[in-house]
Design a protein around this motif. Sequence first.
Motif, PDB file in Angstrom:
ATOM      1  N   GLU A  81      40.882  51.563  45.013  1.00 51.49           N
ATOM      2  CA  GLU A  81      40.321  50.279  44.591  1.00 51.49           C
ATOM      3  C   GLU A  81      39.362  50.451  43.417  1.00 51.49           C
ATOM      4  O   GLU A  81      38.899  51.554  43.127  1.00 51.49           O
ATOM      5  CB  GLU A  81      39.562  49.639  45.759  1.00 51.49           C
ATOM      6  CG  GLU A  81      40.433  49.144  46.878  1.00 51.49           C
ATOM      7  CD  GLU A  81      39.600  48.486  47.969  1.00 51.49           C
ATOM      8  OE1 GLU A  81      38.624  49.107  48.417  1.00 51.49           O
ATOM      9  OE2 GLU A  81      39.937  47.357  48.373  1.00 51.49           O
ATOM     10  N   SER A  82      39.011  49.300  42.815  1.00 51.70           N
ATOM     11  CA  SER A  82      38.159  49.349  41.636  1.00 51.70           C
ATOM     12  C   SER A  82      36.717  49.677  41.978  1.00 51.70           C
ATOM     13  O   SER A  82      36.097  50.537  41.352  1.00 51.70           O
ATOM     14  CB  SER A  82      38.236  48.022  40.879  1.00 51.70           C
ATOM     15  OG  SER A  82      37.897  46.953  41.732  1.00 51.70           O
ATOM     16  N   TYR A  83      36.162  49.016  42.976  1.00 55.37           N
ATOM     17  CA  TYR A  83      34.738  49.179  43.273  1.00 55.37           C
ATOM     18  C   TYR A  83      34.453  49.855  44.603  1.00 55.37           C
ATOM     19  O   TYR A  83      33.578  50.715  44.691  1.00 55.37           O
ATOM     20  CB  TYR A  83      34.048  47.818  43.277  1.00 55.37           C
ATOM     21  CG  TYR A  83      33.885  47.216  41.908  1.00 55.37           C
ATOM     22  CD1 TYR A  83      34.682  46.160  41.499  1.00 55.37           C
ATOM     23  CD2 TYR A  83      32.942  47.715  41.005  1.00 55.37           C
ATOM     24  CE1 TYR A  83      34.533  45.613  40.237  1.00 55.37           C
ATOM     25  CE2 TYR A  83      32.796  47.167  39.745  1.00 55.37           C
ATOM     26  CZ  TYR A  83      33.590  46.109  39.368  1.00 55.37           C
ATOM     27  OH  TYR A  83      33.444  45.569  38.115  1.00 55.37           O
ATOM     28  N   TYR A  84      35.177  49.479  45.624  1.00 60.53           N
ATOM     29  CA  TYR A  84      34.820  49.929  46.960  1.00 60.53           C
ATOM     30  C   TYR A  84      35.499  51.244  47.347  1.00 60.53           C
ATOM     31  O   TYR A  84      35.276  51.770  48.415  1.00 60.53           O
ATOM     32  CB  TYR A  84      35.147  48.839  47.981  1.00 60.53           C
ATOM     33  CG  TYR A  84      34.415  47.562  47.682  1.00 60.53           C
ATOM     34  CD1 TYR A  84      35.083  46.456  47.180  1.00 60.53           C
ATOM     35  CD2 TYR A  84      33.043  47.470  47.876  1.00 60.53           C
ATOM     36  CE1 TYR A  84      34.404  45.286  46.887  1.00 60.53           C
ATOM     37  CE2 TYR A  84      32.360  46.294  47.582  1.00 60.53           C
ATOM     38  CZ  TYR A  84      33.049  45.210  47.093  1.00 60.53           C
ATOM     39  OH  TYR A  84      32.382  44.053  46.800  1.00 60.53           O
TER      40      TYR A  84
ATOM     41  N   CYS B 153      50.134  57.487  36.130  1.00 65.64           N
ATOM     42  CA  CYS B 153      48.972  56.719  36.571  1.00 65.64           C
ATOM     43  C   CYS B 153      49.083  55.308  35.983  1.00 65.64           C
ATOM     44  O   CYS B 153      49.673  55.117  34.912  1.00 65.64           O
ATOM     45  CB  CYS B 153      47.664  57.380  36.180  1.00 65.64           C
ATOM     46  SG  CYS B 153      47.327  57.498  34.417  1.00 65.64           S
ATOM     47  N   ALA B 154      48.529  54.368  36.711  1.00 64.23           N
ATOM     48  CA  ALA B 154      48.616  52.976  36.304  1.00 64.23           C
ATOM     49  C   ALA B 154      47.338  52.253  36.690  1.00 64.23           C
ATOM     50  O   ALA B 154      46.653  52.647  37.635  1.00 64.23           O
ATOM     51  CB  ALA B 154      49.820  52.299  36.958  1.00 64.23           C
ATOM     52  N   ALA B 155      47.034  51.197  35.971  1.00 59.61           N
ATOM     53  CA  ALA B 155      45.838  50.394  36.221  1.00 59.61           C
ATOM     54  C   ALA B 155      46.242  48.944  36.429  1.00 59.61           C
ATOM     55  O   ALA B 155      47.056  48.401  35.661  1.00 59.61           O
ATOM     56  CB  ALA B 155      44.863  50.508  35.049  1.00 59.61           C
ATOM     57  N   GLY B 156      45.683  48.328  37.453  1.00 57.31           N
ATOM     58  CA  GLY B 156      46.005  46.944  37.744  1.00 57.31           C
ATOM     59  C   GLY B 156      44.818  46.180  38.283  1.00 57.31           C
ATOM     60  O   GLY B 156      43.954  46.768  38.936  1.00 57.31           O
ATOM     61  N   ARG B 157      44.796  44.882  38.040  1.00 56.93           N
ATOM     62  CA  ARG B 157      43.685  44.068  38.542  1.00 56.93           C
ATOM     63  C   ARG B 157      43.754  43.926  40.056  1.00 56.93           C
ATOM     64  O   ARG B 157      42.731  43.712  40.715  1.00 56.93           O
ATOM     65  CB  ARG B 157      43.702  42.683  37.882  1.00 56.93           C
ATOM     66  CG  ARG B 157      43.420  42.702  36.387  1.00 56.93           C
ATOM     67  CD  ARG B 157      42.073  43.318  36.054  1.00 56.93           C
ATOM     68  NE  ARG B 157      40.976  42.634  36.685  1.00 56.93           N
ATOM     69  CZ  ARG B 157      40.258  41.681  36.098  1.00 56.93           C
ATOM     70  NH1 ARG B 157      40.566  41.280  34.891  1.00 56.93           N
ATOM     71  NH2 ARG B 157      39.246  41.116  36.720  1.00 56.93           N
ATOM     72  N   LEU B 158      44.964  44.050  40.616  1.00 53.38           N
ATOM     73  CA  LEU B 158      45.123  43.942  42.058  1.00 53.38           C
ATOM     74  C   LEU B 158      45.361  45.327  42.660  1.00 53.38           C
ATOM     75  O   LEU B 158      46.131  46.120  42.127  1.00 53.38           O
ATOM     76  CB  LEU B 158      46.305  43.033  42.391  1.00 53.38           C
ATOM     77  CG  LEU B 158      46.172  41.572  41.985  1.00 53.38           C
ATOM     78  CD1 LEU B 158      47.448  40.814  42.337  1.00 53.38           C
ATOM     79  CD2 LEU B 158      44.977  40.920  42.646  1.00 53.38           C
ATOM     80  N   TYR B 159      44.717  45.587  43.781  1.00 46.46           N
ATOM     81  CA  TYR B 159      44.916  46.826  44.533  1.00 46.46           C
ATOM     82  C   TYR B 159      46.217  46.668  45.315  1.00 46.46           C
ATOM     83  O   TYR B 159      46.315  45.852  46.216  1.00 46.46           O
ATOM     84  CB  TYR B 159      43.728  47.033  45.463  1.00 46.46           C
ATOM     85  CG  TYR B 159      43.835  48.198  46.404  1.00 46.46           C
ATOM     86  CD1 TYR B 159      43.841  47.983  47.779  1.00 46.46           C
ATOM     87  CD2 TYR B 159      43.894  49.499  45.939  1.00 46.46           C
ATOM     88  CE1 TYR B 159      43.905  49.037  48.659  1.00 46.46           C
ATOM     89  CE2 TYR B 159      43.964  50.566  46.813  1.00 46.46           C
ATOM     90  CZ  TYR B 159      43.963  50.336  48.172  1.00 46.46           C
ATOM     91  OH  TYR B 159      44.031  51.398  49.041  1.00 46.46           O
ATOM     92  N   SER B 160      47.211  47.439  44.947  1.00 47.93           N
ATOM     93  CA  SER B 160      48.539  47.229  45.500  1.00 47.93           C
ATOM     94  C   SER B 160      49.338  48.518  45.447  1.00 47.93           C
ATOM     95  O   SER B 160      49.059  49.406  44.622  1.00 47.93           O
ATOM     96  CB  SER B 160      49.272  46.144  44.704  1.00 47.93           C
ATOM     97  OG  SER B 160      50.633  46.039  45.093  1.00 47.93           O
ATOM     98  N   VAL B 161      50.345  48.632  46.311  1.00 48.61           N
ATOM     99  CA  VAL B 161      51.264  49.766  46.247  1.00 48.61           C
ATOM    100  C   VAL B 161      52.517  49.404  45.460  1.00 48.61           C
ATOM    101  O   VAL B 161      53.399  50.246  45.284  1.00 48.61           O
ATOM    102  CB  VAL B 161      51.654  50.270  47.658  1.00 48.61           C
ATOM    103  CG1 VAL B 161      50.422  50.710  48.424  1.00 48.61           C
ATOM    104  CG2 VAL B 161      52.406  49.203  48.420  1.00 48.61           C
ATOM    105  N   SER B 162      52.586  48.176  45.004  1.00 45.51           N
ATOM    106  CA  SER B 162      53.758  47.754  44.244  1.00 45.51           C
ATOM    107  C   SER B 162      53.570  48.036  42.764  1.00 45.51           C
ATOM    108  O   SER B 162      52.603  47.556  42.158  1.00 45.51           O
ATOM    109  CB  SER B 162      53.996  46.257  44.429  1.00 45.51           C
ATOM    110  OG  SER B 162      55.011  45.824  43.543  1.00 45.51           O
TER     111      SER B 162
END
Length: 121
Positions: free
Chosen positions: A51-54, A95-104
């Motif tokens: 996740e981004s923050y937690y 590696c990839a970056a996304g606004r949503l925490y997801s496995v997709s």
Amino acid sequence: VQLQASGGGLVQPGGYLRLSCAASGFTFDNYAIGWFRQAPGKEREAVSCIESYYNGTFYADSVKGRFTISRDNAKSTAWLQMNSLKPGDTATYYCAAGRLYSVSPDQYDYWGQGTQVTVSS
């Protein structure tokens, strides 16, 4: 926007590698980071996400207990520590970056170029 994946290579079974993902051009703190892999003839699969923050994390069952994902927002960098590597881990790792925490993979906005990991004796 750039994601630079590095650290792949050829390693013997039981060995280890540490992949790095250096980001630039976007606010790294706001994005979840995923590591995905794709072997020849197979679909791209999620290996681990953070996740981004937690700093909540996901690990595929096949890598639990062997791989560890981490990030340092101050350095805009994420890592994937891979221990006890097996021939089945052979793939190109992205590696990839996304606004949503997801496995997709579809949920990720930015992708690195991939780094090859080969586990073989």
